[in-house]
Design a protein around this motif. Structure first.
Motif, PDB file in Angstrom:
ATOM      1  N   PRO A  71       0.991  -1.099   0.079  1.00  0.00           N
ATOM      2  CA  PRO A  71      -0.460   0.275  -0.248  1.00  0.00           C
ATOM      3  C   PRO A  71       0.834   1.685  -0.593  1.00  0.00           C
ATOM      4  O   PRO A  71       1.604   0.890   0.617  1.00  0.00           O
ATOM      5  CB  PRO A  71      -0.503   0.062   0.900  1.00  0.00           C
ATOM      6  CG  PRO A  71      -1.046  -1.729   1.897  1.00  0.00           C
ATOM      7  CD  PRO A  71       0.617  -2.103   1.458  1.00  0.00           C
ATOM      8  N   PHE A 272      -4.464  -5.105  -2.071  1.00  0.00           N
ATOM      9  CA  PHE A 272      -2.853  -5.052  -0.939  1.00  0.00           C
ATOM     10  C   PHE A 272      -2.637  -5.430  -0.277  1.00  0.00           C
ATOM     11  O   PHE A 272      -3.376  -6.664   0.792  1.00  0.00           O
ATOM     12  CB  PHE A 272      -3.061  -3.782  -0.733  1.00  0.00           C
ATOM     13  CG  PHE A 272      -3.539  -2.792  -1.973  1.00  0.00           C
ATOM     14  CD1 PHE A 272      -4.455  -2.204  -2.409  1.00  0.00           C
ATOM     15  CD2 PHE A 272      -2.151  -1.612  -2.264  1.00  0.00           C
ATOM     16  CE1 PHE A 272      -4.798  -1.534  -4.035  1.00  0.00           C
ATOM     17  CE2 PHE A 272      -2.357  -0.464  -2.880  1.00  0.00           C
ATOM     18  CZ  PHE A 272      -3.319  -0.826  -4.418  1.00  0.00           C
ATOM     19  N   ARG A 290      -3.574   5.556   3.809  1.00  0.00           N
ATOM     20  CA  ARG A 290      -4.832   4.567   2.873  1.00  0.00           C
ATOM     21  C   ARG A 290      -5.706   3.428   4.049  1.00  0.00           C
ATOM     22  O   ARG A 290      -4.658   2.763   5.253  1.00  0.00           O
ATOM     23  CB  ARG A 290      -4.145   3.775   2.010  1.00  0.00           C
ATOM     24  CG  ARG A 290      -3.222   4.406   1.137  1.00  0.00           C
ATOM     25  CD  ARG A 290      -4.837   5.455  -0.119  1.00  0.00           C
ATOM     26  NE  ARG A 290      -5.656   6.333   0.176  1.00  0.00           N
ATOM     27  CZ  ARG A 290      -4.494   7.792   0.316  1.00  0.00           C
ATOM     28  NH1 ARG A 290      -4.126   7.751  -0.232  1.00  0.00           N
ATOM     29  NH2 ARG A 290      -6.448   8.820   0.556  1.00  0.00           N
ATOM     30  N   VAL A 292      -6.553  -0.441   5.285  1.00  0.00           N
ATOM     31  CA  VAL A 292      -5.890  -2.024   5.291  1.00  0.00           C
ATOM     32  C   VAL A 292      -6.831  -3.039   5.526  1.00  0.00           C
ATOM     33  O   VAL A 292      -6.947  -1.996   6.927  1.00  0.00           O
ATOM     34  CB  VAL A 292      -3.628  -2.089   5.936  1.00  0.00           C
ATOM     35  CG1 VAL A 292      -3.378  -1.454   4.884  1.00  0.00           C
ATOM     36  CG2 VAL A 292      -4.292  -1.008   7.721  1.00  0.00           C
ATOM     37  N   TYR A 304     -10.462  -0.385  -1.958  1.00  0.00           N
ATOM     38  CA  TYR A 304      -9.733   0.578  -1.157  1.00  0.00           C
ATOM     39  C   TYR A 304     -10.585   1.906  -1.629  1.00  0.00           C
ATOM     40  O   TYR A 304     -10.249   3.038  -0.735  1.00  0.00           O
ATOM     41  CB  TYR A 304      -8.655   0.229  -2.057  1.00  0.00           C
ATOM     42  CG  TYR A 304      -7.105   0.715  -1.779  1.00  0.00           C
ATOM     43  CD1 TYR A 304      -6.393  -0.369  -1.159  1.00  0.00           C
ATOM     44  CD2 TYR A 304      -6.996   1.822  -2.246  1.00  0.00           C
ATOM     45  CE1 TYR A 304      -5.589   0.373  -0.505  1.00  0.00           C
ATOM     46  CE2 TYR A 304      -6.078   2.569  -2.076  1.00  0.00           C
ATOM     47  CZ  TYR A 304      -4.954   1.989  -0.990  1.00  0.00           C
ATOM     48  OH  TYR A 304      -3.820   2.547  -0.982  1.00  0.00           O
TER      49      TYR A 304
END
Length: 312
Positions: A71, A272, A290, A292, A304
């Motif tokens: 990522p 990812f 980002r 996860v 995502y």
């Protein structure tokens, strides 16, 4: 099972910020660093000769079932890139039937050039070869040149038409383009999660360190590459080393274009790796905004984007 985590590094200026920590502190125990052109690294990761590597976006589309993405780590741009160029003695629209040299060093750049020809209905004779200097295109109408050779070479002195492929992509699609990604072999995640977690943690720390040392990196690059300091600063300003939602959209659109052209069987959604996956607790994604999720519920490109846009 190889106890050493084998990491791939592109042999171009554009990754200097990502590997700055390696250059500054050396390669940690239990890791090795292999430097090569993008196309060579693609093959090494595919063959299991590397565990983690910078790779071409096109290579991920071909190997997405065996690879996962790191990522917030990529090489993208929203407009010009300066180091992926089509050089020619005639305008792009007049290249039908022309003989062009195609750099063998990047799968993403080569496929992107083919996309522009396909979209414009141009049929060119493409010869894959080494393209490092204008002399390498002797006798041809032009060609594709990438990396440091594109940035440092005197291409405009010989070729009156020079096109930045990322700029063309932006004009054609309105989207950013992602040339490079960092991928991990799925089997490495399953077999050596602890060692892999430590290697990825160091890689992300290396990038974070590089982002804070851009002035020093620019100074070094200007000296070693023989470029004007303002050119180096301009170049790094073009590049984005994260993967924001807009870049993911550009990446997914690129995959769909490759599918339409018949280059890949189905456009994959990016998947990812996650710091919360079993055994990867050592990974530090504090540099990332980002989202996860656990590895057994890998995050697709569409979800995502949705979560990132929502700030989750």
């Amino acid at each position: 099972m190889n106890p050493v985590v084998r990491i791939g590094r592109i042999d171009y200026l554009n990754v200097w910020p990502v590997y700055y920590g390696f250059d500054l502190m050396g390669i940690p125990h239990g890791m090795t660093l292999h430097t090569a052109a993008p196309a060579e690294l693609n093959g090494m990761l595919e063959e299991g000769l590397l565990d983690i590597s910078a790779i071409s976006a096109f290579a991920y589309a071909k190997n997405h079932k065996d690879w996962m993405l790191v990522p917030d780590l990529g090489i993208g741009c929203d407009g010009r890139v300066m180091s992926v160029l089509l050089v020619s003695t005639c305008p792009l629209e007049a290249l039908n039937g022309a003989a062009l040299g195609l750099s063998r060093e990047s799968a993403s750049a080569a496929s992107l050039l083919r996309f522009f020809f396909w979209k414009r209905g141009l049929a060119c004779m493409l010869d894959t070869r080494r393209v490092r200097s204008p002399e390498d295109l002797e006798g041809l109408t032009g060609g594709l040149v990438i990396g440091d050779a594109a940035l440092c070479g005197q291409w405009r002195e010989k070729f009156p038409y020079v096109y930045d492929l990322a700029e063309l992509w932006k004009k054609d699609t309105g989207l950013p383009f992602v040339f490079g990604l960092w991928a991990v072999r799925r089997e490495a995640v399953l077999q050596r999660p602890d060692a892999l977690g430590q290697a990825l943690s160091f890689l992300l720390m290396s990038k974070a360190t590089g982002m804070k040392a851009m002035e020093r990196i620019c100074q070094r690059a200007a000296v070693e590459k023989g470029l004007a300091p303002e050119t180096v600063k301009d170049y790094f300003t073009c590049l984005d080393y994260g993967l924001p939602p807009s870049h993911i959209r550009g990446l997914v659109h690129y995959f769909h274009c490759m599918e339409k052209m018949g280059f890949i069987d189905g456009a994959p959604e990016p998947v990812f790796l996650n710091s919360h996956a079993p055994g990867l607790a050592a990974m530090n994604f504090s540099d990332s905004e980002r989202p996860v999720i656990p590895m057994q519920k890998c995050l697709s490109g569409a979800r995502y984007q949705e979560k990132a846009a929502a700030g989750l």
